[in-house]
Write a protein that holds these residues in place. Structure first.
Motif, short mmCIF file in Angstrom:
data_model
loop_
_atom_site.label_atom_id
_atom_site.label_comp_id
_atom_site.label_asym_id
_atom_site.label_seq_id
_atom_site.Cartn_x
_atom_site.Cartn_y
_atom_site.Cartn_z
N CYS A 120 15.28 30.69 -1.88
CA CYS A 120 16.34 31.11 -0.96
C CYS A 120 17.61 31.55 -1.68
CB CYS A 120 16.68 29.99 0.02
SG CYS A 120 15.41 29.69 1.28
N VAL A 277 20.57 32.36 13.61
CA VAL A 277 20.68 31.46 12.45
C VAL A 277 21.82 30.47 12.66
CG1 VAL A 277 21.24 31.35 9.99
CG2 VAL A 277 19.68 33.11 10.83
N THR A 280 21.10 27.38 14.72
CA THR A 280 20.30 26.28 14.17
C THR A 280 21.14 25.22 13.48
OG1 THR A 280 19.99 27.41 12.04
CG2 THR A 280 18.38 27.88 13.78
N PHE A 337 17.56 33.18 4.95
CA PHE A 337 17.27 32.68 6.30
C PHE A 337 15.83 33.01 6.71
CE2 PHE A 337 21.95 33.58 6.54
CZ PHE A 337 22.33 32.26 6.37
N ALA A 340 13.79 30.46 4.81
CA ALA A 340 13.99 29.12 5.38
C ALA A 340 13.32 28.99 6.73
CB ALA A 340 15.48 28.82 5.49
N ASN A 341 13.35 30.06 7.51
CA ASN A 341 12.71 30.04 8.83
C ASN A 341 11.20 29.89 8.69
OD1 ASN A 341 12.87 30.41 11.80
ND2 ASN A 341 11.71 32.27 11.35
N GLN A 344 10.65 26.19 7.87
CA GLN A 344 10.93 25.28 8.98
C GLN A 344 9.89 25.43 10.09
OE1 GLN A 344 15.01 25.31 10.16
NE2 GLN A 344 14.68 24.08 11.99
N GLN A 354 18.28 24.73 6.55
CA GLN A 354 18.93 25.82 7.28
C GLN A 354 20.43 25.59 7.37
OE1 GLN A 354 18.20 29.02 7.98
NE2 GLN A 354 16.81 28.74 9.71
N SER A 355 20.84 24.34 7.67
CA SER A 355 22.27 24.03 7.77
C SER A 355 22.96 24.23 6.44
CB SER A 355 22.45 22.58 8.24
OG SER A 355 21.90 22.38 9.53
#
Length: 724
Positions: A120, A277, A280, A337, A340-341, A344, A354-355
């Motif tokens: 990422c 995004v 989330t 993102f 990461a998506n 997740q 994500q945070s």
């Protein structure tokens, strides 16, 4: 608020995003930050929309963003940027991926989460960089270098999406599985692009012939989603298909036209994607992970600057371009993102990732914007921090690499191509050995134990030794090939000239560059393949040793520069001076087509190549007049090296005396500055010294006529000082 409809959700999302985007634009910040804030407001803040529906809409944003990335990708362009930007991009991706992996491992994260974090943070944001450069323009040469690195990152991101999708699905992240995934990806890309080349470019050409913007948008977006659907059917993400569709459209030669036509719809759904995004983000998780996010902000900013600057300088892009690119790339963005998506959605990563990424994105975007605002003081400070010998070295080094990148002869070109193939084959041999080790190390140990009668506790050691012996020939061949390439590169730059210090330094510098390229992959292979934990420390020691050797040889070259200084001044003093007889150099006649031939064809100044250190013959003579912008200013005031990348070697006074510049003397009419640097740097210095035009105000590819037309007062281009 729950219920409602798609219309209500879209109205709320776009309405809030429009306000927050406008707010951040007014603050001279990228609108992406406003969209993330809008997501936080409508999602966890006030719960104004149905999150599932917004996430569904955001998939359109992902597909269209990837389509736009593909539209800017041309195979010929990719091949063109590989020698410089590609090298820098590989170094940058490896450095950031390794940094993210290391940080996550030290924090005790799982293997999958560590891999996702590394993936990422190693890709910068093309969207953020583009928006920042709209507000903070840079020179055309910096833009080309910068977007060359981004092109390489985009290609790497596609591979990462494929690999990390497999990791998220539980296929695993072993070396063998990754190679299988990449092999399938290359095969899929080859087949789809090969087949698509017969259909999509012709289809787009037909759309353009209709001269209807509506037809072009509908047809292009339809082709994008059709290819995205096809890739989903064969087991890859729709984002990959959208990227392939963009490549196919770009190869039709209509990429710019299509990109302009779909830009509005792309930007709208991209905004929805960033809002989703932001939705989330969980405030509790964001606050708990704030220390980790701040740590990653520091890692991303520092490692981007170091890796891009080092890679750019070593590949001959100069301090000014390399450091500016390092500052501009100091953020993460949309690919983070997307990746990461993937993690997740498959349950391979926790929501905290994500945070963390949202916080890191916001902060690194802010720091990038701030750094680009003050890039000149930062570049100046870095340049002045460099020791004198290093500044002298880099001025020559950039010129040497311009010679190295010049079109080689057929024999030299084939030699470099064969050397690159040999390196690739040696790396492949190492990979195969390590795959065999990973798959059958236990059986190898048992076999060796039976053959040599070893105790069971020694079987693993025997297997490691055997694997090491199998890898050794490939590593040795790699070293010999790299050495041969450095020797041939040095010969191409210097020919038969006698300059031991310069040749030794260039050989060591090219070896250091090759080490940066192939060292980290080999260390990673040994670390993951043989489990040798000392692979990275050993590589670091090798870097330090070679770096110390570069430093030592730079010192010898510095002494050579000063010893050649007097010869340089004498050679400059012997140059032909038409002014002595009371005549000035007349401008060349205007051709029938209205163009003026370059001044180089009218007057050439010869300096014997064997009298001056190689690199110091690559000069431009610039004489100041009463109207020149540089008159009355000192070299310290002008910051010529920081602004243009060029370097002043000597100053000739009207009385024909010459001196090495000290930097604190005001320049006067009649002074002639002798500068060195790449041809592009010299052109930028010419416009800056005579007319005060900064490089970012020059055309993308300035021609002689454009440079002439940009000046306040017409003048002719001074002759370059070239070797005889």
């Amino acid at each position: 608020m729950h219920g409602g409809s798609f219309v209500q959700d879209l109205a709320v999302v776009l309405g809030v995003a429009g306000v927050t985007g406008l707010l951040f634009r007014a603050l001279a910040q990228p609108s992406i930050l406003g969209y993330l804030l809008a997501g936080i407001i409508v999602g966890p803040g006030l719960h104004l929309v149905q999150e599932d529906r917004v996430h569904l809409l955001s998939e359109f944003g992902v597909v269209l963003v990837m389509f736009a990335v593909g539209l800017e990708f041309r195979v010929a362009k990719f091949v063109e940027v590989l020698p410089v930007s590609g090298v820098t991009g590989l170094i940058q991706i490896a450095a950031l991926f390794g940094a993210g992996l290391t940080v996550a491992t030290e924090l005790g994260w799982s293997k999958n989460e560590s891999l996702f974090l590394g993936a990422c943070i190693c890709i910068s944001s093309t969207m953020v960089v583009s928006k920042i450069l709209e507000q903070r323009p840079v020179a055309a040469s910096v833009r080309r270098f910068l977007f060359g690195v981004l092109v390489l990152q985009d290609v790497a991101a596609i591979a990462l999406i494929a690999v990390m999708t497999a990791v998220a699905k539980g296929t695993g992240a072993s070396l063998s599985s990754v190679l299988v995934i990449l092999g399938k990806l290359v095969l899929t890309l080859t087949l789809m692009v090969g087949a698509g080349m017969f259909v999509v470019p012709r289809f787009v050409g037909g759309l353009v012939k209709t001269k209807s913007a509506e037809t072009l948008v509908v047809g292009a977006v339809g082709a994008c989603f059709a290819v995205a659907l096809l890739t989903e059917k064969v087991g890859y993400s729709g984002a990959l298909g959208a990227f392939i569709a963009g490549i196919l459209v770009a190869e039709s030669g209509r990429g710019r036209q299509v990109e302009h036509a779909i830009s509005a719809i792309r930007d709208m759904f991209a905004a929805v994607f960033f809002v989703s995004v932001g939705m989330t983000v969980e405030f509790g998780a964001a606050l708990d992970s704030l220390p980790i996010a701040l740590l990653l902000v520091g890692v991303v900013s520092i490692m981007q600057l170091l890796s891009v600057s080092l890679g750019g300088i070593l590949s001959g892009s100069g301090v000014q371009r390399s450091v500016t690119a390092g500052l501009a790339l100091g953020q993460i963005g949309e690919f983070a993102f997307i990746l990461a998506n993937i993690g997740q959605t498959a349950g391979a990563t926790s929501p905290r990732l994500q945070s963390i990424l949202v916080t890191v994105t916001v902060l690194t975007t802010l720091t990038t914007s701030l750094a680009m605002r003050f890039r000149e003081p930062i570049v100046t400070a870095i340049d002045h921090t460099l020791p004198g010998r290093m500044r002298h070295l880099l001025s020559l080094y950039e010129v040497w690499f311009e010679e190295l990148r010049a079109r080689p002869s057929k024999g030299e070109k084939s030699f470099f191509a064969s050397g690159a193939r040999a390196i690739a084959l040696d790396l492949l041999g190492i990979v195969i050995c390590l795959i065999i080790w990973r798959l059958w190390s236990k059986q190898i140990g048992v076999f060796l134990g039976d053959v040599f009668g070893l105790p069971k506790r020694r079987e693993r050691v025997a297997a490691i030794v055997a694997s090491g012996l199998a890898v050794t020939p490939f590593v040795a061949a790699l070293v010999l090939t790299a050495r041969s390439l450095t020797l041939r590169a040095t010969k191409q730059v210097f020919g038969d000239e006698v300059s031991p210090a310069a040749q030794a330094l260039l050989r060591t510098a090219v070896a250091f560059l090759l080490l940066l390229l192939i060292g980290p992959p080999i260390a990673l292979l040994f670390r993951t393949g043989l489990g040798i934990r000392s692979a990275w420390p050993i590589l670091l020691v090798v870097f330090l040793v070679v770096g110390a050797l570069v430093w030592q040889r730079a010192g010898k070259l510095d002494r050579d520069i000063f010893s050649h200084g007097e010869r340089l001044l004498r050679a400059i003093a012997k140059q032909s001076q038409p002014e002595r007889s009371g005549h000035s150099i007349p401008p060349p006649p205007i051709e029938s087509d209205g163009t003026r031939p370059p001044m180089d064809s009218v007057a050439q100044i010869d300096i014997p190549r064997n009298s001056i250190l190689p690199g110091l013959t690559h000069m431009l003579d610039i004489t100041l007049t009463e109207t020149s912008a540089a008159v009355g200013k000192t070299l310290i005031d002008l910051q010529l090296r920081t602004v243009t990348g060029a370097y002043v070697l000597a100053i000739k006074k009207p009385d024909q005396s010459s001196s090495i510049p000290r930097g604190n003397e005001p320049l006067q009419p009649g002074d002639t500055l002798v500068i060195t640097g790449s041809h592009e740097d010299q052109d930028a210095a010419l416009a800056y010294l005579l007319d005060g035009l900064r490089p970012e105000s020059l055309p993308e590819d300035p021609s002689e006529d454009e440079l002439e037309g940009a000046r306040a007062l017409p003048s002719v281009r001074p002759p370059r000082v070239e070797p005889s």
